[in-house]
Design an enzyme around this catalytic site. Structure first.
Site, mmCIF file in Angstrom:
data_model
loop_
_atom_site.group_PDB
_atom_site.id
_atom_site.type_symbol
_atom_site.label_atom_id
_atom_site.label_comp_id
_atom_site.label_asym_id
_atom_site.label_seq_id
_atom_site.Cartn_x
_atom_site.Cartn_y
_atom_site.Cartn_z
ATOM 1 N N LYS A 229 0.853 -1.199 0.000
ATOM 2 C CA LYS A 229 0.000 0.000 0.000
ATOM 3 C C LYS A 229 0.884 1.242 0.000
ATOM 4 C CE LYS A 229 -3.880 2.143 2.511
ATOM 5 N NZ LYS A 229 -4.793 2.045 3.674
ATOM 6 N N SER B 75 -9.909 2.278 2.626
ATOM 7 C CA SER B 75 -8.996 3.002 1.760
ATOM 8 C C SER B 75 -7.989 2.106 1.031
ATOM 9 C CB SER B 75 -8.205 4.040 2.577
ATOM 10 O OG SER B 75 -7.367 3.377 3.529
ATOM 11 N N SER C 187 -10.313 0.103 6.905
ATOM 12 C CA SER C 187 -9.696 0.135 5.574
ATOM 13 C C SER C 187 -9.031 -1.153 5.116
ATOM 14 C CB SER C 187 -8.664 1.256 5.501
ATOM 15 O OG SER C 187 -9.316 2.461 5.247
HETATM 16 N N1 GLN Z 1 -13.429 4.722 5.834
HETATM 17 C C1 GLN Z 1 -12.850 5.222 7.061
HETATM 18 C C2 GLN Z 1 -12.464 6.664 6.896
HETATM 19 O O1 GLN Z 1 -12.724 7.187 5.878
HETATM 20 C C3 GLN Z 1 -11.702 4.363 7.490
HETATM 21 C C4 GLN Z 1 -10.446 4.622 6.741
HETATM 22 C C5 GLN Z 1 -9.308 3.805 7.218
HETATM 23 O O2 GLN Z 1 -9.477 2.808 7.927
HETATM 24 N N2 GLN Z 1 -8.128 4.246 6.880
HETATM 25 O O3 GLN Z 1 -11.922 7.276 7.764
#
Ligand code: GLN
Length: 494
Positions: free
Chosen positions: A78, A158, A182
């Site tokens: 990532k 994400s 995410s």
């Molecule tokens: N979807 C969540 C957010 O937008 C979690 C994102 C994540 O875990 N990095 O904050």
């Protein structure tokens, strides 16, 4: 069938048996990336040359009879993990030109164990999002489509680049991070497995920070066992991260075979949210029945503060993000937009470098931390966070693990849920409580909905008891026998 169709465990074992070389499998993955990445946009950067050099080195070590846990296994990383000499963007324009002079601890651990890095995967900007639509490098396409409908779907977020890459068989495994879901939500949307380990299990050193008290690195793979293998290499104490736990890393892979006989599995009644689709409810019931058939006992439990978790998260995470992102000022990292004085340089750089969602979070975070509102929002959120943790602690006095759906829906189409940020935030309703409490959570593919899209179930465990989480996840996986290929790999044109 090419070598990149192998699971990570199969790839590792085949390399050890010298059935094929690391150069063979790395070349197959790079060919698959060259063929499919133009469609999927799962990778922001492909490091083909470096990957082939690492593979050649692994082959020399394998030929010399050396062993290492991941020797010669290709992985995707990532783009939130700093990689020495390889551009690391965090999905943001502001880090577009950033080439880290150091390696994150997690990726250094993987390299120590012999892994080969194929490249850096696309993601929501600074890991803020649930759809990959906030990336400055364009959206990622989910390799799955609905039956009879070729609308492009989001891979979740994400870590959508990592999940799409693993699902489309561009890499046998990928690193990811999870601040509010995410790893687990994109795993569910793409029909793969992924685990957010206990907070402190993996070092955060060298991972671009979003919300430091919630961020955790973890693996994504096509099987629970593959995640266990990767996590064993990623995890471990690191003196460079004061929140990393000085606790031995157990044999996660062995734990996958433990079974669930005699385990008590909690079913939290608050996860039966009003808007949940009947198909997801049915999948949850299937998962619970499979565990019962394998010898587990189901126990009804209550986590009464669950209803506050999402609101609490969307105060705590932006608050920490607004502090963490203060360092992107055009002076030290990445992008710089000149101005007539220093203040204007900051403003111009941040205005040009941050996308809309990141700006929204910085505004919310700055607001909830401001003198007049700190007590009303941030402090109350911290108090609720303690209550959310207490709910879990009490539940784990009665049960060994909890099982819930991972996400309230299957993958949605690009453009959907984009009008109102709160609609997007609702994706995280089942995943954020684990981050607030710091406990481990795994998503495992459990089946398909009526449109042919994968659905995941989530297994939550006690702090530092990933072994039970892997045992329960592997039991669900065995019963589900999930083997459907994503549309893209089953010959459907995207
Ligand atoms: N979807 C969540 C957010 O937008 C979690 C994102 C994540 O875990 N990095 O904050």
């Amino acid at each position: 069938m090419t070598l990149c169709d192998l699971s990570l465990a199969e790839a590792r074992d085949g390399l050890r048996r010298r059935d094929f070389t690391s150069t063979d499998i790395t070349t197959d993955c790079l060919d698959a990336i060259a063929a499919l990445n133009p469609k999927l946009n799962a990778f922001v950067t492909v490091t083909a040359e470096r990957a082939l050099e690492q593979a050649a080195q692994a082959d020399r070590r394998l030929a010399a009879g050396e062993t290492a846990p991941l020797l010669g296994v290709p992985l995707a990383i990532k783009d939130l993990f700093c990689t020495e000499g390889v551009r690391t963007t965090a999905g943001s324009r502001i880090l577009g030109p950033f080439v880290p002079p150091y390696e994150s601890t997690v990726t250094a651990n993987l390299l120590r164990d012999g892994a080969v890095f194929l490249g850096k995967t696309n993601m929501d900007e600074f890991a803020m999002g649930s759809s990959n639509m906030t990336s400055a490098y364009g959206p990622v396409v989910n390799p799955w489509t609905r039956h009879g409908d070729n609308a492009q779907l989001v891979p979740g977020g994400s870590s959508g680049g990592s999940s799409a890459a693993v699902a489309a068989r561009l890499a046998p495994g990928a690193t990811a991070t999870d601040t509010g879901g995410s790893i687990r939500q994109p795993a569910s949307f793409c029909g793969i497995a992924g685990i957010k380990p206990t907070y402190g299990r993996c070092s955060r050193w060298g991972i671009v920070a979003f919300a430091s008290s919630l961020d955790q690195a973890g693996p994504m793979g096509r099987t629970v066992r593959d995640c266990a293998i990767m996590l064993a290499s990623m995890a471990g104490h690191d003196p460079k991260d004061s929140t990393s736990a000085d606790i031995p890393v157990p044999d996660f892979e062995a734990a996958c075979g433990r079974g669930v006989k005699g385990l008590r599995i909690g079913v939290p009644r608050e996860y039966r949210s009003d808007g949940m689709s009947p198909e997801i409810e049915a999948m949850w019931q299937h998962g619970l029945a499979w565990l019962r058939e394998q010898g587990a006992t189901l126990v009804d439990v209550s986590l009464p503060h669950t209803k506050y978790a999402l609101a609490t998260y969307y105060i705590v995470a932006p608050a920490e993000a607004s502090s963490n992102l203060a360092r992107y000022d055009g002076v030290r990292f990445g992008l710089r937009q000149d101005g007539s004085d220093l203040q204007e340089l900051y403003e111009n750089t941040r205005a040009a470098g941050f996308g809309a969602e990141v700006r929204r979070r910085v505004l919310i975070g700055t607001y909830v931390l401001s003198a007049g509102y700190y007590d009303a929002y941030y402090l109350r959120a911290q108090k609720l966070r303690a209550l959310i943790l207490r709910d879990f602690t009490e539940a784990f006095e009665k049960v060994d693990a909890l099982v819930t759906p991972t996400a309230p829906t299957a993958a949605f189409a690009m453009g959907e849920k984009m009008d109102d940020p709160v609609t997007m935030y609702l994706n995280d309703v089942f995943t954020v409580p684990a981050n607030m409490a710091g406990i481990p959570g795994l998503s495992v593919p459990a089946g398909l909905d009526s449109a042919g899209l994968p659905l995941g179930l989530q297994v939550l465990g006690k702090p530092f008891d990933e072994e039970t989480v892997f045992a329960v996840g592997a039991a669900i996986e065995r019963a589900a026998a999930f083997a459907t290929l994503p549309s893209l790999r089953a010959g459907v044109a995207l």
